[in-house]
Design an enzyme around this catalytic site. Sequence first.
Site, PDB file in Angstrom:
ATOM      1  N   THR A  46       7.018 -19.786  75.468  1.00  0.00           N
ATOM      2  CA  THR A  46       7.905 -20.528  76.361  1.00  0.00           C
ATOM      3  C   THR A  46       7.349 -20.543  77.777  1.00  0.00           C
ATOM      4  O   THR A  46       7.313 -21.590  78.443  1.00  0.00           O
ATOM      5  CB  THR A  46       9.301 -19.886  76.370  1.00  0.00           C
ATOM      6  N   TYR A 109      17.040 -26.849  68.304  1.00  0.00           N
ATOM      7  CA  TYR A 109      17.758 -28.130  68.154  1.00  0.00           C
ATOM      8  C   TYR A 109      18.295 -28.328  66.740  1.00  0.00           C
ATOM      9  O   TYR A 109      19.451 -28.699  66.558  1.00  0.00           O
ATOM     10  CB  TYR A 109      16.890 -29.344  68.541  1.00  0.00           C
ATOM     11  N   TYR A 135      10.759 -14.673  66.776  1.00  0.00           N
ATOM     12  CA  TYR A 135      11.178 -14.800  68.180  1.00  0.00           C
ATOM     13  C   TYR A 135      12.611 -15.308  68.204  1.00  0.00           C
ATOM     14  O   TYR A 135      12.877 -16.461  67.859  1.00  0.00           O
ATOM     15  CB  TYR A 135      10.226 -15.755  68.895  1.00  0.00           C
ATOM     16  N   ARG A 140      18.098 -20.436  74.346  1.00  0.00           N
ATOM     17  CA  ARG A 140      17.241 -21.612  74.495  1.00  0.00           C
ATOM     18  C   ARG A 140      17.212 -22.461  73.245  1.00  0.00           C
ATOM     19  O   ARG A 140      16.912 -23.673  73.330  1.00  0.00           O
ATOM     20  CB  ARG A 140      15.812 -21.203  74.871  1.00  0.00           C
ATOM     21  N   LYS A 164      10.761 -10.292  68.433  1.00  0.00           N
ATOM     22  CA  LYS A 164      10.987 -10.316  69.880  1.00  0.00           C
ATOM     23  C   LYS A 164      12.444 -10.707  70.082  1.00  0.00           C
ATOM     24  O   LYS A 164      12.844 -11.835  69.757  1.00  0.00           O
ATOM     25  CB  LYS A 164      10.064 -11.321  70.566  1.00  0.00           C
ATOM     26  N   ILE A 206       7.553  -8.184  75.654  1.00  0.00           N
ATOM     27  CA  ILE A 206       6.788  -9.412  75.883  1.00  0.00           C
ATOM     28  C   ILE A 206       7.379 -10.002  77.151  1.00  0.00           C
ATOM     29  O   ILE A 206       8.488 -10.525  77.154  1.00  0.00           O
ATOM     30  CB  ILE A 206       6.865 -10.350  74.674  1.00  0.00           C
TER      31      ILE A 206
END
Length: 296
Positions: A46, A109, A135, A140, A164, A206
């Site tokens: 990202t 999405y 992840y 987001r 993560k 991270i």
Amino acid sequence: MSIFTGSGVAIVTPFTADLEVDYAKLRELIDFQIENGTDSIIICGTTGEASTLTHEEHLDCIRVCVEHVNKRVPVIAGTGSNCTKTAIYLSQEAEKSGVDALLVVTPYYNKATQNGLKGHFTAIANSVNIPIILYNVPSRTGCNILPETAVSLAKEVSNIVAIKETTENMSQVAKLMKLADGCIDLYSGNDDQVIPLLSLGGKGVISVVANVAPKLTHDMVVKYLEGDTSGALKIQLDLLDLADAMFCEVNPIPVKKALELTGFPVGKLRMPLTEMEPANAERLAKAMREIGILVK
């Protein structure tokens, strides 16, 4: 064995004045990180503006990173997509480039069901022969990997080895680690929650903050893992204002501004990301000065 322990930097993608990828600057950033103790480079996540890179640019960034790191630390490539077929393609090409592991985000999405997530991640993992870090970043992607799903994947798919976690729900992370009973490694994806996740058995972070504070971020994790919990906690608390400022606008807007403020400009952002608001930039500069980062 863990892919890495300590601090992995979610490295930015530098751009030239005409918004082409600046590979020379990327090499400089990699050297700066390794020279200051960073334990792993995470490329095209990202923070690396992967969503605005073409597939060719994405894979070129990975290749350049692997070549320049030259085995000094592990390289982890972001290869996630909301399209499973695309994620498989990127993952296979990244594997050919010689990365040590992949970071695969939930399919944004589409908002897949938990069964959909299991199918998505299993298909990607079965297409490669290198380790995968799941992840989870619900804020987001609009999609949350539940603890039961992550543990099921780790137990059923041999190369899904870590996650993560960038959820704000610490209870969910605690439940994950209880159910996992050691079957999955945990990395913090939130710079303001590193110590809490380490206390639950995490292996490291991270980090976005590590782009400008690599040594502090590395030292925080190492101190904790070596038993100096008070020293680690002090660094975590010292970094809180900077971590907050790094996310006062959407990542990676602040981190690119922060690098510019240190005299290490990495170019503008690709649309739809825009430049940081002046008041927020001053807040960021203040937080950097407070922990001793030179602002030019």
